[in-house]
Design a protein around this motif. Structure first.
Motif, PDB file in Angstrom:
ATOM      1  N   ASP A  47      13.517 -17.709  10.593  1.00  0.00           N
ATOM      2  CA  ASP A  47      14.199 -17.709   9.307  1.00  0.00           C
ATOM      3  C   ASP A  47      15.570 -17.057   9.427  1.00  0.00           C
ATOM      4  O   ASP A  47      16.508 -17.409   8.699  1.00  0.00           O
ATOM      5  CB  ASP A  47      13.370 -16.960   8.257  1.00  0.00           C
ATOM      6  CG  ASP A  47      12.128 -17.723   7.838  1.00  0.00           C
ATOM      7  OD1 ASP A  47      11.894 -18.822   8.385  1.00  0.00           O
ATOM      8  OD2 ASP A  47      11.372 -17.229   6.969  1.00  0.00           O
ATOM      9  N   ASP A  48      15.707 -16.076  10.321  1.00  0.00           N
ATOM     10  CA  ASP A  48      16.970 -15.371  10.534  1.00  0.00           C
ATOM     11  C   ASP A  48      17.953 -16.299  11.251  1.00  0.00           C
ATOM     12  O   ASP A  48      17.692 -16.731  12.392  1.00  0.00           O
ATOM     13  CB  ASP A  48      16.718 -14.129  11.383  1.00  0.00           C
ATOM     14  CG  ASP A  48      17.964 -13.269  11.553  1.00  0.00           C
ATOM     15  OD1 ASP A  48      19.075 -13.736  11.204  1.00  0.00           O
ATOM     16  OD2 ASP A  48      17.825 -12.137  12.043  1.00  0.00           O
ATOM     17  N   PRO A  49      19.050 -16.642  10.582  1.00  0.00           N
ATOM     18  CA  PRO A  49      20.009 -17.545  11.239  1.00  0.00           C
ATOM     19  C   PRO A  49      20.649 -16.955  12.489  1.00  0.00           C
ATOM     20  O   PRO A  49      21.232 -17.671  13.288  1.00  0.00           O
ATOM     21  CB  PRO A  49      21.061 -17.789  10.138  1.00  0.00           C
ATOM     22  CG  PRO A  49      20.923 -16.624   9.209  1.00  0.00           C
ATOM     23  CD  PRO A  49      19.496 -16.235   9.240  1.00  0.00           C
ATOM     24  N   GLY A  50      20.481 -15.635  12.664  1.00  0.00           N
ATOM     25  CA  GLY A  50      21.017 -15.022  13.863  1.00  0.00           C
ATOM     26  C   GLY A  50      20.172 -15.267  15.098  1.00  0.00           C
ATOM     27  O   GLY A  50      20.599 -14.969  16.215  1.00  0.00           O
ATOM     28  N   LEU A  51      18.977 -15.787  14.901  1.00  0.00           N
ATOM     29  CA  LEU A  51      18.094 -16.103  16.020  1.00  0.00           C
ATOM     30  C   LEU A  51      18.014 -17.614  16.174  1.00  0.00           C
ATOM     31  O   LEU A  51      17.770 -18.327  15.211  1.00  0.00           O
ATOM     32  CB  LEU A  51      16.701 -15.526  15.790  1.00  0.00           C
ATOM     33  CG  LEU A  51      16.589 -13.993  15.754  1.00  0.00           C
ATOM     34  CD1 LEU A  51      15.178 -13.574  15.357  1.00  0.00           C
ATOM     35  CD2 LEU A  51      16.953 -13.403  17.122  1.00  0.00           C
ATOM     36  N   LYS A  52      18.229 -18.061  17.373  1.00  0.00           N
ATOM     37  CA  LYS A  52      18.246 -19.497  17.609  1.00  0.00           C
ATOM     38  C   LYS A  52      16.829 -20.045  17.742  1.00  0.00           C
ATOM     39  O   LYS A  52      15.926 -19.354  18.207  1.00  0.00           O
ATOM     40  CB  LYS A  52      19.025 -19.807  18.886  1.00  0.00           C
ATOM     41  CG  LYS A  52      20.501 -19.467  18.802  1.00  0.00           C
ATOM     42  CD  LYS A  52      21.213 -19.847  20.095  1.00  0.00           C
ATOM     43  CE  LYS A  52      22.701 -19.527  19.991  1.00  0.00           C
ATOM     44  NZ  LYS A  52      23.420 -19.886  21.242  1.00  0.00           N
ATOM     45  N   PRO A  53      16.630 -21.302  17.336  1.00  0.00           N
ATOM     46  CA  PRO A  53      15.326 -21.949  17.535  1.00  0.00           C
ATOM     47  C   PRO A  53      14.969 -21.982  19.020  1.00  0.00           C
ATOM     48  O   PRO A  53      15.866 -22.044  19.890  1.00  0.00           O
ATOM     49  CB  PRO A  53      15.534 -23.354  16.969  1.00  0.00           C
ATOM     50  CG  PRO A  53      16.698 -23.231  16.046  1.00  0.00           C
ATOM     51  CD  PRO A  53      17.586 -22.179  16.648  1.00  0.00           C
ATOM     52  N   ARG A  54      13.690 -21.938  19.296  1.00  0.00           N
ATOM     53  CA  ARG A  54      13.222 -21.993  20.690  1.00  0.00           C
ATOM     54  C   ARG A  54      12.216 -23.133  20.841  1.00  0.00           C
ATOM     55  O   ARG A  54      11.283 -23.264  20.051  1.00  0.00           O
ATOM     56  CB  ARG A  54      12.521 -20.686  21.071  1.00  0.00           C
ATOM     57  CG  ARG A  54      13.405 -19.465  21.017  1.00  0.00           C
ATOM     58  CD  ARG A  54      14.429 -19.459  22.154  1.00  0.00           C
ATOM     59  NE  ARG A  54      15.276 -18.286  22.079  1.00  0.00           N
ATOM     60  CZ  ARG A  54      15.006 -17.125  22.682  1.00  0.00           C
ATOM     61  NH1 ARG A  54      13.893 -16.998  23.383  1.00  0.00           N
ATOM     62  NH2 ARG A  54      15.832 -16.117  22.569  1.00  0.00           N
ATOM     63  N   VAL A  55      12.442 -23.938  21.866  1.00  0.00           N
ATOM     64  CA  VAL A  55      11.439 -24.919  22.257  1.00  0.00           C
ATOM     65  C   VAL A  55      10.358 -24.169  23.017  1.00  0.00           C
ATOM     66  O   VAL A  55      10.648 -23.521  24.025  1.00  0.00           O
ATOM     67  CB  VAL A  55      12.032 -26.042  23.108  1.00  0.00           C
ATOM     68  CG1 VAL A  55      10.937 -26.989  23.576  1.00  0.00           C
ATOM     69  CG2 VAL A  55      13.115 -26.783  22.351  1.00  0.00           C
ATOM     70  N   MET A  56       9.134 -24.223  22.513  1.00  0.00           N
ATOM     71  CA  MET A  56       8.060 -23.439  23.097  1.00  0.00           C
ATOM     72  C   MET A  56       7.485 -24.146  24.320  1.00  0.00           C
ATOM     73  O   MET A  56       7.358 -25.382  24.341  1.00  0.00           O
ATOM     74  CB  MET A  56       6.956 -23.190  22.060  1.00  0.00           C
ATOM     75  CG  MET A  56       7.453 -22.526  20.786  1.00  0.00           C
ATOM     76  SD  MET A  56       6.141 -22.083  19.635  1.00  0.00           S
ATOM     77  CE  MET A  56       5.495 -20.602  20.414  1.00  0.00           C
ATOM     78  N   PHE A  68       1.122 -22.984  23.364  1.00  0.00           N
ATOM     79  CA  PHE A  68       2.573 -22.957  23.584  1.00  0.00           C
ATOM     80  C   PHE A  68       3.069 -21.529  23.398  1.00  0.00           C
ATOM     81  O   PHE A  68       2.492 -20.753  22.618  1.00  0.00           O
ATOM     82  CB  PHE A  68       3.280 -23.886  22.582  1.00  0.00           C
ATOM     83  CG  PHE A  68       2.953 -25.334  22.772  1.00  0.00           C
ATOM     84  CD1 PHE A  68       3.824 -26.172  23.468  1.00  0.00           C
ATOM     85  CD2 PHE A  68       1.771 -25.870  22.271  1.00  0.00           C
ATOM     86  CE1 PHE A  68       3.524 -27.524  23.634  1.00  0.00           C
ATOM     87  CE2 PHE A  68       1.466 -27.214  22.438  1.00  0.00           C
ATOM     88  CZ  PHE A  68       2.343 -28.047  23.125  1.00  0.00           C
ATOM     89  N   GLN A  69       4.177 -21.219  24.097  1.00  0.00           N
ATOM     90  CA  GLN A  69       4.669 -19.841  24.080  1.00  0.00           C
ATOM     91  C   GLN A  69       6.189 -19.829  24.098  1.00  0.00           C
ATOM     92  O   GLN A  69       6.820 -20.681  24.708  1.00  0.00           O
ATOM     93  CB  GLN A  69       4.131 -19.084  25.298  1.00  0.00           C
ATOM     94  CG  GLN A  69       4.625 -17.653  25.441  1.00  0.00           C
ATOM     95  CD  GLN A  69       3.953 -16.937  26.586  1.00  0.00           C
ATOM     96  OE1 GLN A  69       2.722 -16.808  26.607  1.00  0.00           O
ATOM     97  NE2 GLN A  69       4.741 -16.485  27.558  1.00  0.00           N
ATOM     98  N   ALA A  70       6.762 -18.848  23.385  1.00  0.00           N
ATOM     99  CA  ALA A  70       8.208 -18.597  23.431  1.00  0.00           C
ATOM    100  C   ALA A  70       8.424 -17.096  23.496  1.00  0.00           C
ATOM    101  O   ALA A  70       7.661 -16.332  22.886  1.00  0.00           O
ATOM    102  CB  ALA A  70       8.897 -19.180  22.205  1.00  0.00           C
TER     103      ALA A  70
END
Length: 753
Positions: A47-56, A65-67
């Motif tokens: 939700d925090d725009p400061g954190l980028k999405p991660r492909v798990m 699956f893990q990130a």
């Protein structure tokens, strides 16, 4: 994380999936794991725009699956974007939320705080971390794994495996699940068998033949605060109680083209709140009693084989619709009682039976855990969790739905270990060698104590058909603590008597007098219930002997005797119409009978009996005291006439037997002639020297009678009779009952009695 832990997750065989899945801080970084075996790819979107999405990354071939987020040492809100062969979905991760039940909530839920039971277990819509969802919790101590499945996860038990906590309670918060969602519990037993079970504490359920539970949340606003406050301060034992017993599905039905008369669709709770309430009030009843409205799968059980001990049946609407019905009853001055069945439960595979693979709610010994005749399971009252479940169910109906009392079904079957046993090897004595079920006694006393402590003014009635002592005595003196007991002996004797041809009644006169030998040993309720008009027992009117006129007259005199007799009253629906046929749960009452004058007259009689009953305190104030009753003549068997007096409490509050002095209150004299012979000049002694008013005569033409009576009143004569110093001479109508009261315009002169 060990490969073994991953394997258990992938096999859906972990007792604590939260220990592996969701966010975990490991070695200075945040690791998020999800189990989506159907997924081709999973993207974690913070939700925090400061954190980028991660492909798990897929870290286990079973679908884990893990990130990782380096340098992040606390969890954060996120969504999962899951792509599968069915498309792409975006939603919250259930394993990102903490336990829905705190440690302090587990003990009250399991250890006997019954009021807390449905507040902790079941499905509850709420918020966690600002996210709306539903917290699920279920008791299944023998399970290896429990998952909640529903329309929100495609009924896939791999998606929302629950966490096991203390006391064998499993829980999970599933985000974004709201009221209306359907669900069940997928339970893996100790032997590896997978079961699909509805929620024992579900607050709503699907309509049969479907039987999933439904997430429910109430938005109902009550308007009965004044009623509820008055109830708390009331003494129900010293008030009139005339009950109309109803099966909601067959009282009245909608008209339907192509269907037989009375076989249309059910009325809803809200429609019944308009039609049924107005009708019952018009007849003068004080209470309506409903055959079980708890959810049940089989219509033919009439509701007595319950699978949803906290859920109103969906046949007639939603839980808030039932609340509306109760609210409207209270607005009309009508109390609401429910039949409640804690004695046994059905063996349907989706319900309570063998809930976690073994005997949980039922006793493990089949001699105590099964009712062979009814083919049902019997509760194990020795388990505190089972007692807690049942007491919580009772409190739920009384609190959440403002119900005014419960009629506990089949109490006799609970009290005796050998109930229904045909052979010695079908039951086992208790630890003292007796036949009493001591665990059931413990439960019933606990039920009475908790209900009366928590909810003063609420009623508990026992359907108990044996001579068990002290059913309505307080628990602190060894009783069971009920407010009233159904007087089954009176019911059977009275119906047997009135079913006789009058020519034989002289030889069975004690059937209508014997009940007074024990009438004050308990607080009794006189029932003419649904059980007496089914299974080839015939409808009440059809039981009566003679031609049509005599049948109606007999039934009118039976009702008169019942309303005059000590004890509260209960009449099953249709009794006021004079149904000819037995009750059919799949068909409405024969309302067309009211177009016939004798049937309409019977209905008017019931209305007037209720009016008379409520008007004169003598007919109910001292129901449980011998000071409120005296025979005038109990022994006129030859003429089949019974006569007695009902007295009220004295103005000073005393219960001194009134025949010993001049009674100051308005008492009621009843005289019943139970033969078709008209009797002139019938003398009865009376307690007071004054004129007597004939306030009700069942032979009145308005009721369908012949119109024989005493012209509204009768003078008193200074002729001693039946132990009194004065008497009155009556004309007794054929198969008729008379109610007379003293004319109170002038007080008697002391010494004239």
């Amino acid at each position: 994380m060990s490969a073994d832990a991953f394997d258990r997750i992938a096999a859906v065989d972990a007792a604590d999936p939260h220990g592996v899945l969701g966010p975990h801080v490991e070695e200075g970084r945040l690791v998020v794991r999800v189990f989506r075996p159907e997924a081709m790819s999973v993207v974690l979107r913070p939700d925090d725009p400061g954190l980028k999405p991660r492909v798990m990354a897929r870290v286990h071939p079973g679908g884990i699956f893990q990130a990782s987020f380096e340098g992040v040492e606390r969890g954060f809100p996120y969504r999962l974007e899951v792509r599968s062969s069915r498309g792409t979905t975006v939603g919250r991760d259930a394993y990102a939320f903490p336990a829905s039940l705190g440690e302090g909530e587990l003990d009250p839920a399991a250890d006997g705080v019954a009021r807390e039971y449905p507040r902790r277990l079941g499905a509850h819509v709420g918020e966690a971390g600002g996210v709306v969802g539903t917290a699920f919790a279920v008791w299944a101590p023998g399970a290896r794994r429990v998952s909640v499945v529903g329309d929100f996860n495609r009924w896939d038990g791999r998606r929302h495996a629950m966490r096991r906590t203390r006391h064998g309670i499993w829980e999970i918060f599933v985000p974004e699940v709201r009221a209306g969602a359907t669900y069940k519990y997928e339970i893996k037993t100790a032997s590896g068998l997978v079961l699909m079970k509805s929620d024992p504490v579900a607050f709503a359920a699907e309509l049969r033949p479907s039987h999933a539970s439904k997430v429910a949340a109430s938005s109902f606003t009550w308007s009965d605060a004044e009623w509820m406050e008055a109830r708390r301060g009331a003494d129900p034992h010293a008030r009139p109680m005339s009950i109309y017993e109803v099966h909601l599905g067959s009282w009245r039905r909608k008209r339907a083209a192509g269907k037989a008369e009375g076989a249309g669709a059910w009325l809803t709770y809200r429609e019944l709140a308009d039609e049924l309430v107005a009708y019952v009030v018009s007849l003068g009843f004080t209470h309506v009693e409903l055959l079980p409205v708890m959810e049940h799968p089989f219509d033919g059980s009439w509701g007595y084989q319950v699978t949803g001990y906290f859920a109103p049946t969906s046949r007639f609407g939603a839980p808030d619709d039932f609340r509306y019905f109760v609210d409207r009853c209270h607005a009309a001055g009508l109390g609401v009682l429910l039949d409640w069945a804690p004695a046994h439960f059905p063996k349907d595979a989706f319900a309570l039976g063998r809930f976690d693979g073994g005997p949980l709610y039922e006793h493990e010994d089949p001699r105590r855990g099964e009712h062979r005749e009814w083919r049902t399971f019997v509760f194990d009252y020795g388990k505190k969790e089972v007692r807690n479940f049942l007491v919580a169910s009772a409190l739920h109906w009384l609190e959440a739905f403002h119900v005014d009392g419960l009629r506990v079904d089949a109490v006799a079957s609970m009290l005796y270990l050998d109930y229904g046993a045909k052979h010695a090897d079908e039951w086992e004595p208790n630890e003292f060698g007796g036949r009493e079920n001591l665990d059931a006694v413990l439960f019933l006393r606990e039920l009475s104590d908790v209900v009366h402590r928590e909810l003063p003014g609420v009623l508990l009635c026992a359907e108990e058909s044996t001579t068990w002592p002290g059913v309505t005595r307080p628990t602190y003196v060894g009783g069971l603590g009920f407010d009233f007991k159904w007087n089954m002996g009176w019911m059977h004797d009275t119906l047997d008597y009135f079913a006789l041809d009058p020519i034989f009644r002289a030889f069975h006169h004690t059937k209508i007098t014997f009940g007074l030998m024990y009438a004050f040993s308990e607080r009794f309720l006189l029932p003419l219930s649904h059980d007496e008009v089914v299974h080839l027992k015939r409808a009440l009117l059809s039981k009566m002997p003679g031609d049509r006129w005599k049948q109606h007259a007999n039934l009118r005199s039976l009702y008169a005797m019942m309303w005059a007799h000590p004890g509260k009253k209960l009449l099953f629906m249709g009794g006021e119409l004079g149904q000819w046929r037995e009750w059919d749960h799949d068909r409405a009452l024969d309302w067309g009978l009211l177009e016939e004058e004798d049937h309409a007259g019977l209905s008017r009689l019931v209305r007037d009996l209720n009016g008379l009953y409520r008007r004169y305190e003598a007919l109910w104030e001292l129901d449980e005291s011998p000071a409120g009753f005296t025979w005038i003549d109990a022994n006129d068997a030859i003429q089949s006439v019974a006569s007695f007096v009902r007295f009220p409490r004295q103005p000073d509050g005393s219960e001194e037997p009134c025949p010993k002095r001049i009674p100051k209150g308005i008492f009621v004299v009843f005289v019943g002639n139970f033969t078709p012979l008209l009797r002139y000049g019938y003398r009865v002694g009376v307690p007071r020297r004054c004129r007597y008013l004939e306030v009700l005569n069942t032979d009145a033409r308005s009721y369908g009678g012949s119109g024989v009576g005493n012209l509204g009143s009768v003078a008193c004569e200074a002729v001693a009779s039946h132990g009194f110093e004065q008497s009155i001479v009556l004309t007794l109508p054929p198969l008729g009952g008379l109610f007379l009261v003293p004319e109170m315009d002038e007080d008697p002169v002391e010494g004239e009695a």
